[in-house]
Design a protein around this motif. Structure first.
Motif, short mmCIF file in Angstrom:
data_model
loop_
_atom_site.label_atom_id
_atom_site.label_comp_id
_atom_site.label_asym_id
_atom_site.label_seq_id
_atom_site.Cartn_x
_atom_site.Cartn_y
_atom_site.Cartn_z
N HIS A 277 34.83 16.33 -21.75
CA HIS A 277 35.71 15.81 -21.04
C HIS A 277 35.30 15.61 -19.61
N LYS A 281 35.27 11.99 -17.76
CA LYS A 281 35.79 11.99 -16.55
C LYS A 281 35.02 11.38 -15.43
N ASP A 299 43.29 9.18 -9.15
CA ASP A 299 43.19 10.23 -9.77
C ASP A 299 43.13 10.27 -11.29
N ILE A 300 42.04 10.71 -12.12
CA ILE A 300 41.74 10.61 -13.48
C ILE A 300 42.40 11.54 -14.21
N ASN A 301 43.23 11.57 -15.15
CA ASN A 301 43.71 12.28 -16.10
C ASN A 301 43.45 11.87 -17.57
N LEU A 302 43.03 13.23 -18.34
CA LEU A 302 42.59 12.99 -19.70
C LEU A 302 43.63 13.72 -20.50
N ALA A 303 43.99 13.02 -21.58
CA ALA A 303 44.83 13.52 -22.57
C ALA A 303 44.45 13.39 -24.10
N VAL A 311 42.68 8.13 -21.09
CA VAL A 311 42.50 8.28 -19.82
C VAL A 311 43.34 7.54 -18.95
N THR A 312 44.05 7.97 -17.88
CA THR A 312 44.90 7.18 -17.01
C THR A 312 44.35 7.41 -15.68
N TRP A 313 44.49 6.25 -14.96
CA TRP A 313 44.01 6.40 -13.25
C TRP A 313 45.48 6.14 -12.71
N SER A 320 48.97 2.52 -11.92
CA SER A 320 48.42 3.42 -13.00
C SER A 320 47.82 2.30 -13.86
N SER A 322 45.58 2.59 -17.94
CA SER A 322 44.91 3.68 -19.07
C SER A 322 44.11 2.95 -20.12
#
Length: 752
Positions: A277, A281, A299-303, A311-313, A320, A322
C-alpha cells in the motif's frame, strides 16, 4: 476445515439460506432491465472514452514552467492554465493575422512574408485575450472556402470569431516550400462539434458525398515540428492527430471512471502482482498529486476490495476522483475470479489460502464469494472441459473392441466414506473412458457405492458406441455376481496387482509365528512368481497350475521334479543360483504353511481370472494423483468434489504420455529413492515438466460465463442432475434439531 458449500434445507444451493429458490421469472425481469441500462450506459461511456483518449498533455522544462507561472501570476492571476494558454494563442493569432493583412495589401498576392515578420509583429503587440466570453482552443489560421476569407477559429458555440474580414490569399507551390508552411484539411464543422459536446452521435458522410462541399483549410506557419508522429496514407485525419495508443489497451470504463472493463480474453491474459500500500500510495502521489480541477494538493485514500484496491484522490475543495488497480468484468475484479479459479484448478484449499493471505496481510476475497464463483462459473467450466475431452477419447475407441479396467476410490479411509470415484480406463492406451461420482445417499451403505459406480460407467461407455470385450476389476464379490448375471458376454478378469497384494498379505500372516518366521524372506519372491506365472502361461490354466505349484519345490532348493500321473519332468526356468541360507527345509512348519497358501482351493478355482494378465496399477496411480486435487483430510460439496476429480483426470490425460528427460548422451535420467514398501533403494524416471495447455482456454471460458451471466453473483443455481440433495437435504437421515435441544441433552462427565 471444509471447502464445501453449506447444504441448505429444501435443496437450495448458494449463500441465501432460504427454503426454496426464488422464481427465475423475477431474476429474468431484473436481468432484462439491467441489460437495457447497461447497454445505454456502455453506449454513453464509449463516446466519452473516445474523447478522453484524444486528450494531450504538454510537458514543459523547469525553466519554461517557472516563466509560465510568473507571467500567469502577474497578468492572469484569476485565470486557469487553460484560459491563460488560450489567451496566448489568441494574441499570437491576432498579431499573425494583422501582419498578414497589412502585407497582403501592399505586396503582390503571390508573396508571403517570412515567419520572422510574424514574430516581430507579435512582440510589438500587447497580449490580450480574445473578446469572446469563452476562450477557444484553436491554434491555427482557418480558410473558409464559402466566404473566401481567412480567419482564426471561433470557439464552439460562440456567434463570432476573434478576427474576420481578411481577404483571400493566393499562395504558389514555391512559396510553400520557401517559407516551410504546412496545410491540412478538416472535414468537421462547428455544428458537428456542438453535437459532440452534447454527447450525441454524428455522421459526416453526407457532407463528404456533397459535390459542392468545400472543406475547411488550416494553415500552419513556421517550420514543421520534427517530434510529431508520421501519419500514413492509409490513416484518416479528421482535423487532429490520432490519439496515442496506450501500452495495455483495455475496454470501456464504468460510469464513475474508476474501473476499466476487460473482455474475457483480456481478463484471462491479465498479469497480476503483489504491491504494498505504501508503494502504491507513493506512485499515486507522483502520478496525480494535484487536483485536476483546482490545482490544490490532494489526499490519497486506499481501500481494499477483494484482491484489488481502490484509490481515491480528494482535494480540500471536495473534488474527488477514483481508480481501481484491477480490470473488472460484470462488476467482478479479474483478480478475484482468477484466484477462485486457480484454487480449484490447482487442487488447493481455500481455507488454507485464505489463512496464508491473512498472515501476509494480503487482500483476499471472502468465503461466500469464492463459493459463488466456484458454483456458477468454475465447476461448470471444468465439467464442460472434461466432456469435451471425453468425446475426443470416445471417438478414438469406437472402431475396435476394448479392454477396460475399473476401480473405485473412497474419499476417506475406512467403511464410512461419503463419496466414491469410479474410473474406467482403457488397458492398452491408458485413456480414461469415464469417471463417476457416487454419494452415500444414493446407496444403502458405503461398500455398495462401488457397484453403483461401475454400472453407471459401463452403461455410459456402451451408450457411447464403444464395445467392451473384457472388464478388469478387483475381486469385489458383488461386482463378480453382477458380471455373471447381467454382463455374461463380457469376460471378467481380476487385477493381478490386487491379487498379488492379497497373496502377500496371506503369506505374511502365515509367517506370523516363530516357527514359520523364515517364510518372511520369500514374501516378495512369491508375489513376483505369481506375476510371472500369469504373464507366461499363455492363457492356459494347466500351464499356470504347473508353474505355480513348482514354487513349493523351488523354495526347498529343488529345481527339477516330476508332475502329474504321466511322469513329466519339469524344471525351473531360471539359471544356476548361488547358495543361500534362506532355503526352507522340506516338510518344515514354514514349508507346510507355504504349501497351504499355494494350494488354497478358492485361489485355484479362480485361476482363470488371472490368465489374461491384466492389472489396474495405472488407475491406482491416478487415484493417488487425485489426492492432490481432493485430499481425504477435507470435505467438499458434491459439485466441488466432482470438479476437483475431473481436474485431476484432465491433468492426467494431458500429461500421461510425457517422455523422460535425457542427458547429453541421450540416455534417460533417473533418480534414486528409498522405498519404504520394498525396504531398499529404487530408481524413478524423471519426466519432462508439465505444460498445462488447457488452463488458458479454461480461464477464458470462466470469464465468458461471467460476462454472459445476467443474474447477480449470489443468485441461486439449479442443482446438478445427480446431486444427492434431490434424495434428501442432508447426509443424516434424522431431522435437524435446534441448538438448544442439543445443549439440553448433552451431558459431560466432567460436570459436577
Amino acid at each position: 476445515m471444509s471447502d464445501s458449500e453449506p447444504e441448505l434445507p429444501g435443496g437450495c444451493g448458494g449463500a441465501y439460506g432460504v427454503e426454496e429458490p426464488q422464481p427465475q421469472a423475477q431474476w429474468k425481469r431484473y436481468g432484462d432491465s439491467r441489460r437495457r441500462a447497461n447497454a445505454a450506459y456502455e453506449e454513453r461511456e464509449k463516446g466519452l472514452s473516445c474523447r478522453r483518449s484524444c486528450r494531450k498533455r504538454v510537458v514543459l522544462s523547469e525553466e519554461t514552467f517557472r516563466r509560465w507561472k510568473r507571467v500567469k501570476e502577474n497578468e492572469f492571476d484569476d485565470s486557469t492554465n487553460d484560459e491563460f494558454a488560450s489567451s496566448l494563442l489568441d494574441s499570437f493569432l491576432t498579431a499573425s493575422t494583422s501582419s498578414a493583412t497589412t502585407t497582403s495589401r501592399s505586396r503582390p498576392s503571390a508573396e508571403i512574408p517570412s515567419n520572422s515578420a510574424y514574430v516581430a509583429e507579435m512582440k510589438k503587440l500587447r497580449m490580450q485575450p480574445c473578446s469572446s466570453s469563452t476562450p477557444h482552443h484553436g491554434t491555427d489560421v482557418h480558410y473558409d472556402s464559402s466566404e473566401d476569407v481567412i480567419s482564426a477559429p471561433s470557439e464552439v458555440g460562440s456567434s463570432s470569431s476573434c478576427i474576420s474580414g481578411i481577404q483571400r490569399v493566393d499562395i504558389s507551390e514555391d512559396t510553400w516550400k520557401d517559407n516551410e508552411l504546412d496545410i491540412s484539411v478538416s472535414y468537421r464543422h462547428g455544428e458537428i462539434a456542438e453535437q459532440e459536446d452534447d454527447d450525441s452521435e454524428f455522421d459526416d458522410d453526407d457532407e463528404l458525398d456533397d459535390p459542392d462541399y468545400d472543406p475547411d483549410i488550416t494553415i500552419h506557419t513556421g517550420p514543421l515540428p520534427t517530434e510529431l508522429d508520421t501519419v500514413g496514407e492509409e490513416e484518416m485525419v479528421m482535423g487532429e492527430l490520432p490519439p496515442e495508443a496506450p501500452n495495455e489497451p483495455c475496454g470501456l470504463s464504468t460510469r464513475s471512471g474508476m474501473h476499466c472493463i476487460a473482455s474475457p480474453e483480456e481478463a484471462a491474459d491479465a498479469r497480476l502482482c503483489i504491491a504494498s500500500h505504501s508503494a502504491l500510495k507513493s506512485l499515486c502521489r507522483e502520478a496525480r498529486g494535484m487536483c485536476r480541477q483546482c490545482g490544490k494538493m490532494t489526499d490519497i485514500n486506499l481501500a481494499s476490495s477483494g484482491t484489488s484496491v481502490h484509490v481515491t484522490w480528494v482535494c480540500p475543495d471536495g473534488h474527488s476522483s477514483s481508480w481501481c488497480a484491477q480490470e473488472t468484468l460484470r462488476r467482478s475484479h479479474v483478480g478475484d475470479m482468477k484466484l477462485a479459479s486457480a484454487v480449484v484448478m490447482t487442487g488447493n484449499n481455500f481455507s488454507k489460502i485464505s489463512l496464508l493471505a491473512r498472515f501476509m496481510s494480503l487482500n483476499m476475497i471472502s468465503n461466500p464469494s469464492f463459493h459463488a464463483y466456484q458454483r456458477k462459473y468454475v465447476a461448470p467450466t471444468v465439467e464442460a472441459k472434461w466432456s469435451e475431452m471425453q468425446d475426443e477419447i470416445w471417438s478414438r475407441h469406437r472402431e475396435s473392441p476394448v479392454v477396460v479396467c475399473g476401480d473405485g476410490r473412497n474419499d476417506s479411509p475406512g467403511f464410512c466414506a461419503r463419496y466414491l470415484t469410479y474410473i474406467l480406463m482403457d488397458h492398452e492406451s491408458k485413456d480414461v473412458l469415464d469417471v463417476q461420482i457416487v454419494e452415500k445417499r444414493e446407496t444403502a451403505n458405503s461398500p455398495a457405492m462401488e457397484l453403483v459406480g461401475l454400472k453407471r460407467a459401463l452403461n455410459r461407455v456402451e451408450e457411447a458406441g464403444i464395445t467392451v470385450e473384457e472388464l478388469v476389476t478387483d475381486a469385489h464379490p458383488s461386482i463378480g455376481r453382477f458380471m455373471r448375471e447381467k454382463k455374461g458376454t463380457i469376460r471378467h478378469s481380476w487385477d493381478v496387482w490386487h491379487a498379488g497384494k492379497n497373496l502377500g498379505k496371506k503369506v505374511v500372516k502365515a509367517a506370523g509365528k516363530v516357527s514359520t518366521k523364515p517364510l518372511l524372506y520369500w514374501v516378495r519372491h512369491i508375489v513376483f512368481h505369481f506375476w510371472w506365472c500369469a504373464q507366461t502361461c499363455g492363457r492356459s490354466g494347466r500351464s499356470f497350475i504347473a508353474k505355480w505349484r513348482g514354487l513349493t519345490h523351488h523354495v526347498t532348493d529343488k529345481h527339477e521334479w516330476v508332475a502329474g500321473l504321466d511322469g513329466d519332468v519339469i524344471k525351473c526356468a531360471h539359471d544356476e543360483l548361488p547358495e543361500r541360507e534362506e532355503w526352507l527345509a522340506k516338510g518344515s512348519l514354514a514349508h507346510q504353511a507355504l504349501v497351504a497358501v499355494c494350494y488354497d482351493r478358492r485361489f485355484l478355482n479362480n485361476k482363470d481370472r488371472f490368465l489374461t494378465f491384466r492389472h489396474t496399477s495405472t488407475i491406482e496411480s491416478l487415484n493417488n494423483h487425485i489426492l492432490m486435487y481432493a485430499s481425504k483430510r477435507f470435505s467438499f460439496g458434491y459439485r466441488a468434489f466432482k470438479a476437483r476429480n475431473y481436474m485431476a483426470v484432465i491433468d492426467y490425460q494431458a500429461h500421461k504420455d510425457r517422455p523422460n528427460k535425457t542427458d547429453e548422451e541421450g540416455n534417460p535420467k533417473h533418480l534414486v529413492r528409498w522405498s519404504k514398501h520394498a525396504g531398499q533403494y529404487v530408481t524413478v524416471g524423471v519426466k519432462v515438466a508439465k505444460t498445462y495447455p488447457y488452463i488458458r482456454q479454461m480461464m477464458t471460458d470462466i470469464f465468458k460465463r461471467r460476462a454472459e451471466d445476467v443474474l447477480p453473483l449470489f443468485s441461486p443455481v439449479e442443482l446438478d442432475e445427480h446431486d444427492p440433495r434431490h434424495i434428501r437435504p442432508r447426509l443424516a437421515q434424522l431431522p435437524l434439531p435446534s441448538v438448544n435441544e442439543i445443549l439440553e441433552r448433552r451431558k459431560s462427565r466432567f460436570s459436577v
